[in-house]
Design a protein around this motif. Structure first.
Motif, short mmCIF file in Angstrom:
data_model
loop_
_atom_site.label_atom_id
_atom_site.label_comp_id
_atom_site.label_asym_id
_atom_site.label_seq_id
_atom_site.Cartn_x
_atom_site.Cartn_y
_atom_site.Cartn_z
N ASP A 47 0.87 -1.18 0.00
CA ASP A 47 0.00 0.00 0.00
C ASP A 47 0.91 1.23 0.00
O ASP A 47 1.57 1.50 1.00
N PHE A 48 0.94 1.94 -1.11
CA PHE A 48 1.87 3.05 -1.30
C PHE A 48 1.22 4.40 -1.09
O PHE A 48 0.06 4.61 -1.42
N ILE A 49 2.01 5.33 -0.58
CA ILE A 49 1.77 6.76 -0.69
C ILE A 49 3.08 7.29 -1.27
O ILE A 49 4.09 7.40 -0.57
N ARG A 50 3.06 7.56 -2.57
CA ARG A 50 4.30 7.87 -3.29
C ARG A 50 4.21 9.23 -3.96
O ARG A 50 3.23 9.55 -4.61
N GLU A 51 5.26 10.01 -3.80
CA GLU A 51 5.36 11.31 -4.47
C GLU A 51 5.88 11.11 -5.88
O GLU A 51 6.85 10.37 -6.09
N ALA A 52 5.23 11.77 -6.84
CA ALA A 52 5.68 11.69 -8.23
C ALA A 52 5.02 12.83 -9.01
O ALA A 52 4.10 13.49 -8.52
N ASP A 53 5.49 13.03 -10.24
CA ASP A 53 4.91 14.06 -11.10
C ASP A 53 3.53 13.65 -11.61
O ASP A 53 2.71 14.51 -11.92
N SER A 54 3.29 12.34 -11.74
CA SER A 54 1.99 11.85 -12.20
C SER A 54 1.69 10.51 -11.54
O SER A 54 2.59 9.85 -11.02
N ALA A 55 0.43 10.11 -11.59
CA ALA A 55 0.06 8.81 -11.04
C ALA A 55 0.76 7.69 -11.80
O ALA A 55 1.20 6.70 -11.21
N TYR A 56 0.88 7.84 -13.11
CA TYR A 56 1.58 6.83 -13.90
C TYR A 56 3.01 6.67 -13.42
O TYR A 56 3.49 5.55 -13.24
N ASP A 57 3.72 7.78 -13.20
CA ASP A 57 5.10 7.71 -12.72
C ASP A 57 5.17 7.04 -11.36
O ASP A 57 6.09 6.26 -11.09
N ALA A 58 4.21 7.33 -10.49
CA ALA A 58 4.20 6.73 -9.15
C ALA A 58 4.03 5.23 -9.24
O ALA A 58 4.79 4.46 -8.63
N ILE A 59 3.03 4.78 -9.99
CA ILE A 59 2.76 3.34 -10.11
C ILE A 59 3.89 2.64 -10.85
O ILE A 59 4.35 1.58 -10.43
N ASN A 60 4.35 3.23 -11.93
CA ASN A 60 5.42 2.61 -12.72
C ASN A 60 6.70 2.46 -11.90
O ASN A 60 7.35 1.41 -11.94
N SER A 61 7.07 3.47 -11.14
CA SER A 61 8.29 3.37 -10.33
C SER A 61 8.13 2.31 -9.24
O SER A 61 9.07 1.57 -8.94
N ALA A 62 6.93 2.21 -8.66
CA ALA A 62 6.68 1.18 -7.64
C ALA A 62 6.81 -0.21 -8.25
O ALA A 62 7.43 -1.11 -7.67
N LEU A 63 6.24 -0.40 -9.44
CA LEU A 63 6.34 -1.69 -10.12
C LEU A 63 7.80 -2.05 -10.40
O LEU A 63 8.22 -3.20 -10.20
N GLN A 64 8.59 -1.08 -10.84
CA GLN A 64 10.00 -1.33 -11.10
C GLN A 64 10.74 -1.69 -9.81
O GLN A 64 11.57 -2.61 -9.81
N ASN A 65 10.45 -0.99 -8.72
CA ASN A 65 11.08 -1.30 -7.43
C ASN A 65 10.76 -2.73 -7.00
O ASN A 65 11.64 -3.46 -6.54
N ILE A 66 9.51 -3.13 -7.14
CA ILE A 66 9.10 -4.47 -6.72
C ILE A 66 9.73 -5.52 -7.61
O ILE A 66 10.23 -6.55 -7.11
#
Length: 129
Positions: A47-66
């Motif tokens: 369950d993320f609360i992530r800062e990013a320029d866009s929702a896509y960037d937030a989700i995409n970066s989380a997916l890459q981290n995982i």
């Protein structure tokens, strides 16, 4: 930057089925902004609360981290689960009209909505895949 809240759920097939075995790797790969749920053997939820320029960037970066931490993990759900075209556009960082054009050009491959009407809705997971 804006904060985005979302949850990603994964199946751990093909890897250690004990989710606790992956906690340190997830933290070290950049998931230090996630609350990690490990209650079910064979799956893990973040369950993320992530800062990013866009929702896509937030989700995409989380997916890459995982995927860095657990390459074999398979995404099984992304929430908020029920979205309209405006939500999809916001998540992907484009206009609603752009999503409508993509949908109309790709009738055979664009996911079928779970409800059609004046305002159709989709499962976010199917749109992201």
């Amino acid at each position: 930057m804006k904060e985005y809240e979302f949850t990603l759920k994964f199946s751990l097939q093909g890897t250690s089925l004990n989710p606790n075995d992956h906690l340190e790797k997830l933290y070290n790969s950049g998931c230090d902004d996630a609350l990690i749920g490990t209650g079910k053997t064979g799956s893990i939820a973040l369950d993320f609360i992530r800062e990013a320029d866009s929702a896509y960037d937030a989700i995409n970066s989380a997916l890459q981290n995982i995927k860095t931490a657990i390459p074999e993990a398979k995404l099984i759900e992304a929430t908020p689960d029920i979205v309209g075209l405006t939500d999809v556009a916001e998540i992907l960082g484009c206009s609603r009209q752009n999503i409508r054009q993509i949908m109309n050009r790709n009738v055979g491959s664009f996911p079928y909505p779970i409800h059609e009407g004046k305002s159709s809705i989709w499962h976010l997971f199917t749109v992201l895949n």
